[in-house]
Design a protein around this motif. Structure first.
Motif, PDB file in Angstrom:
ATOM      1  N   ALA A 181       1.741  11.080  -8.215  1.00 17.44           N
ATOM      2  CA  ALA A 181       2.911  11.128  -7.335  1.00 17.44           C
ATOM      3  C   ALA A 181       3.961  10.095  -7.694  1.00 17.44           C
ATOM      4  CB  ALA A 181       2.494  10.933  -5.877  1.00 17.44           C
ATOM      5  N   PHE A 182       5.206  10.527  -7.622  1.00 12.80           N
ATOM      6  CA  PHE A 182       6.356   9.626  -7.591  1.00 12.80           C
ATOM      7  C   PHE A 182       6.360   9.008  -6.192  1.00 12.80           C
ATOM      8  CE2 PHE A 182      10.949   9.311  -6.437  1.00 12.80           C
ATOM      9  CZ  PHE A 182      11.313   8.307  -7.338  1.00 12.80           C
ATOM     10  N   VAL A 183       6.669   9.813  -5.213  1.00 11.32           N
ATOM     11  CA  VAL A 183       6.503   9.471  -3.789  1.00 11.32           C
ATOM     12  C   VAL A 183       6.255  10.791  -3.069  1.00 11.32           C
ATOM     13  CG1 VAL A 183       7.649   8.667  -1.692  1.00 11.32           C
ATOM     14  CG2 VAL A 183       7.945   7.393  -3.822  1.00 11.32           C
ATOM     15  N   ALA A 184       5.110  10.893  -2.396  1.00 10.93           N
ATOM     16  CA  ALA A 184       4.744  12.161  -1.771  1.00 10.93           C
ATOM     17  C   ALA A 184       5.330  12.325  -0.378  1.00 10.93           C
ATOM     18  CB  ALA A 184       3.228  12.294  -1.722  1.00 10.93           C
TER      19      ALA A 184
ATOM     20  N   ASN B 199       1.776   6.982  -2.861  1.00 14.12           N
ATOM     21  CA  ASN B 199       3.020   6.198  -2.862  1.00 14.12           C
ATOM     22  C   ASN B 199       3.956   6.541  -1.696  1.00 14.12           C
ATOM     23  OD1 ASN B 199       2.144   4.952  -5.294  1.00 14.12           O
ATOM     24  ND2 ASN B 199       2.934   6.687  -6.460  1.00 14.12           N
ATOM     25  N   ALA B 200       3.375   6.950  -0.585  1.00 19.18           N
ATOM     26  CA  ALA B 200       4.180   7.301   0.596  1.00 19.18           C
ATOM     27  C   ALA B 200       5.003   6.101   1.047  1.00 19.18           C
ATOM     28  CB  ALA B 200       3.272   7.776   1.728  1.00 19.18           C
ATOM     29  N   LEU B 201       6.193   6.400   1.575  1.00 22.78           N
ATOM     30  CA  LEU B 201       7.123   5.359   1.995  1.00 22.78           C
ATOM     31  C   LEU B 201       6.830   4.939   3.434  1.00 22.78           C
ATOM     32  CD1 LEU B 201      10.460   6.862   0.615  1.00 22.78           C
ATOM     33  CD2 LEU B 201       9.082   5.037  -0.421  1.00 22.78           C
ATOM     34  N   ASN B 202       6.280   3.745   3.604  1.00 17.43           N
ATOM     35  CA  ASN B 202       6.160   3.180   4.945  1.00 17.43           C
ATOM     36  C   ASN B 202       7.274   2.156   5.145  1.00 17.43           C
ATOM     37  OD1 ASN B 202       5.259   1.093   3.349  1.00 17.43           O
ATOM     38  ND2 ASN B 202       3.274   0.871   4.351  1.00 17.43           N
ATOM     39  N   LYS B 203       7.333   1.571   6.320  1.00 18.81           N
ATOM     40  CA  LYS B 203       8.422   0.629   6.628  1.00 18.81           C
ATOM     41  C   LYS B 203       8.435  -0.553   5.671  1.00 18.81           C
ATOM     42  CE  LYS B 203       8.614   1.549  11.615  1.00 18.81           C
ATOM     43  NZ  LYS B 203       8.381   0.962  12.972  1.00 18.81           N
ATOM     44  N   GLU B 204       7.262  -1.068   5.360  1.00 19.51           N
ATOM     45  CA  GLU B 204       7.185  -2.233   4.476  1.00 19.51           C
ATOM     46  C   GLU B 204       7.691  -1.893   3.075  1.00 19.51           C
ATOM     47  OE1 GLU B 204       4.020  -5.744   3.244  1.00 19.51           O
ATOM     48  OE2 GLU B 204       3.260  -3.740   3.719  1.00 19.51           O
ATOM     49  N   THR B 205       7.329  -0.711   2.598  1.00 15.32           N
ATOM     50  CA  THR B 205       7.778  -0.304   1.264  1.00 15.32           C
ATOM     51  C   THR B 205       9.287  -0.132   1.226  1.00 15.32           C
ATOM     52  OG1 THR B 205       5.666   0.838   0.910  1.00 15.32           O
ATOM     53  CG2 THR B 205       7.483   1.399  -0.565  1.00 15.32           C
TER      54      THR B 205
ATOM     55  N   ASN C  54       3.922   1.239  -5.521  1.00 18.30           N
ATOM     56  CA  ASN C  54       2.507   1.041  -5.823  1.00 18.30           C
ATOM     57  C   ASN C  54       1.639   1.191  -4.582  1.00 18.30           C
ATOM     58  OD1 ASN C  54       0.257   0.359  -7.427  1.00 18.30           O
ATOM     59  ND2 ASN C  54       0.433  -1.810  -6.875  1.00 18.30           N
ATOM     60  N   ARG C  55       1.556   2.429  -4.095  1.00 24.91           N
ATOM     61  CA  ARG C  55       0.624   2.768  -3.015  1.00 24.91           C
ATOM     62  C   ARG C  55      -0.135   4.018  -3.453  1.00 24.91           C
ATOM     63  NH1 ARG C  55       2.509   3.925   2.420  1.00 24.91           N
ATOM     64  NH2 ARG C  55       0.689   2.803   3.188  1.00 24.91           N
ATOM     65  N   GLU C  56      -0.789   3.920  -4.586  1.00 18.82           N
ATOM     66  CA  GLU C  56      -1.363   5.096  -5.230  1.00 18.82           C
ATOM     67  C   GLU C  56      -2.357   5.822  -4.332  1.00 18.82           C
ATOM     68  OE1 GLU C  56      -3.360   6.291  -9.553  1.00 18.82           O
ATOM     69  OE2 GLU C  56      -2.796   4.211  -9.132  1.00 18.82           O
TER      70      GLU C  56
ATOM     71  N   MET D 241       9.576 -13.750  -6.065  1.00 18.21           N
ATOM     72  CA  MET D 241       9.412 -12.924  -4.863  1.00 18.21           C
ATOM     73  C   MET D 241       8.161 -12.050  -5.010  1.00 18.21           C
ATOM     74  SD  MET D 241      12.169 -10.279  -3.190  1.00 18.21           S
ATOM     75  CE  MET D 241      13.411 -11.566  -3.126  1.00 18.21           C
ATOM     76  N   THR D 242       7.308 -12.053  -4.009  1.00 17.17           N
ATOM     77  CA  THR D 242       6.062 -11.295  -4.044  1.00 17.17           C
ATOM     78  C   THR D 242       6.207 -10.001  -3.253  1.00 17.17           C
ATOM     79  OG1 THR D 242       4.778 -13.328  -4.196  1.00 17.17           O
ATOM     80  CG2 THR D 242       3.600 -11.350  -3.530  1.00 17.17           C
ATOM     81  N   PHE D 243       5.761  -8.901  -3.865  1.00 17.52           N
ATOM     82  CA  PHE D 243       5.798  -7.600  -3.200  1.00 17.52           C
ATOM     83  C   PHE D 243       4.384  -7.067  -3.029  1.00 17.52           C
ATOM     84  CE2 PHE D 243       9.913  -7.942  -5.355  1.00 17.52           C
ATOM     85  CZ  PHE D 243      10.790  -7.579  -4.339  1.00 17.52           C
ATOM     86  N   ASN D 244       4.118  -6.457  -1.881  1.00 18.89           N
ATOM     87  CA  ASN D 244       2.806  -5.868  -1.621  1.00 18.89           C
ATOM     88  C   ASN D 244       2.714  -4.414  -2.073  1.00 18.89           C
ATOM     89  OD1 ASN D 244       1.792  -8.215  -0.315  1.00 18.89           O
ATOM     90  ND2 ASN D 244       2.864  -7.634   1.565  1.00 18.89           N
ATOM     91  N   ASN D 245       3.855  -3.724  -2.092  1.00 18.22           N
ATOM     92  CA  ASN D 245       3.855  -2.279  -2.356  1.00 18.22           C
ATOM     93  C   ASN D 245       4.666  -1.867  -3.579  1.00 18.22           C
ATOM     94  OD1 ASN D 245       2.349  -1.557   0.094  1.00 18.22           O
ATOM     95  ND2 ASN D 245       4.168  -2.280   1.159  1.00 18.22           N
ATOM     96  N   LEU D 246       5.200  -2.842  -4.285  1.00 21.57           N
ATOM     97  CA  LEU D 246       5.980  -2.558  -5.486  1.00 21.57           C
ATOM     98  C   LEU D 246       5.452  -3.387  -6.648  1.00 21.57           C
ATOM     99  CD1 LEU D 246       9.677  -2.761  -4.182  1.00 21.57           C
ATOM    100  CD2 LEU D 246       8.197  -0.740  -4.255  1.00 21.57           C
TER     101      LEU D 246
END
Length: 259
Positions: free
Chosen positions: A61-64, A26-32, A20-22, A1-6
């Motif tokens: 950031a962990f998740v900002a 690392n903000a949480l968007n819908k895709e993440t 992985n949205r440095e 499985m391929t992830f774009n944000n992890l």
């Protein structure tokens, strides 16, 4: 499985999930959020995974927080759908995961980021971590469980202050509040400590860990009788191979071998 944000890595029966949205802290968007749902569900179904550690890419950031640009024009109904989907698909999914989940908080854990950490079973942080729920500065309140989980962890008064002031707290303050379990100096030390703790935990009975998570979660759910859940889960353990192995190992003065 391929992830774009992890970034997903399995090692020693532990699944490491790195957001992985440095560049976006690392903000949480819908895709993440969708990818986190897929990663957690995959881990739940994988018998080779015994525990999960969630962290953020980089040192800052962990998740900002959530990706505000995605919902800045939402109306009331869209806001409700956003919160409900987040609760069901990610935050409640993590909290009720039958396998232990540790949040390794490096840097900022704000808004949805702190809510993500609070959904995990155990939280640890690096010394540079800053935590807070700043939603009221946007004319919002926490929508991913923050108003419910924070009082259970730090008490009603502390939660009221943190949410209404929107002030950030340091890792040491979070430790003193009971929000996190440990503070480590660097991210490297944080990840080593989280891995060491998880390695200790997953040596125990997987069935008992699952039952413990369910019973402990019931203690903060007003719709459930935690004592009754504990009795039920305690009694269920007696019918498992883990119980037989654990007792045999104790009587034979050896380490148990759980499968």
């Amino acid at each position: 499985m391929t992830f774009n944000n992890l970034i997903i890595e399995a090692k020693n029966r532990i699944l490491y999930v790195t957001i992985n949205r440095e560049a976006k802290l690392n903000a949480l968007n819908k895709e993440t959020l969708k990818e986190i749902n897929l990663a957690i569900n995959k881990a739940r179904a994988d018998d080779g995974v015994k525990g999960i550690i969630i962290t953020g890419a980089g040192e800052k950031a962990f998740v900002a927080g959530a990706d505000i640009s995605e919902f800045s024009a939402y109306n009331t109904e869209e806001g409700k759908k956003l919160a409900k989907a987040g609760h069901h698909d990610v935050f409640d999914l993590i909290e009720n995961c039958p396998k232990p989940v540790i949040a390794a908080i490096n840097g900022f854990a704000l808004g949805g980021g702190l809510e993500l950490a609070m959904a995990c079973h155990i939280r640890m942080a690096s010394s540079n971590a800053k935590m807070g729920l700043p939603e009221v500065t946007l004319g919002l309140i926490p929508g991913y469980g923050g108003t419910q989980r924070l009082p259970n962890l730090v008490g009603k008064g502390r939660a009221m202050e943190m949410i209404m002031s929107a002030n950030m707290i340091t890792a040491d303050q979070a430790l003193s509040f009971g929000l996190i379990n440990q503070v480590l100096e660097t991210k490297e030390e944080l990840m080593n400590a989280a891995s060491k703790l998880m390695e200790n935990i997953i040596q125990k009975s997987p069935n008992a860990l699952k039952s413990a998570i369910k019973a402990i979660n019931a203690s903060s759910n007003p719709q459930k009788n935690g004592f009754e859940i504990e009795i039920e889960e305690f009694s269920n353990c007696f019918g498992t191979a883990d119980f037989k192995e654990g007792v045999s190992a104790f009587l034979e003065k050896r380490k148990p071998r759980f499968h």
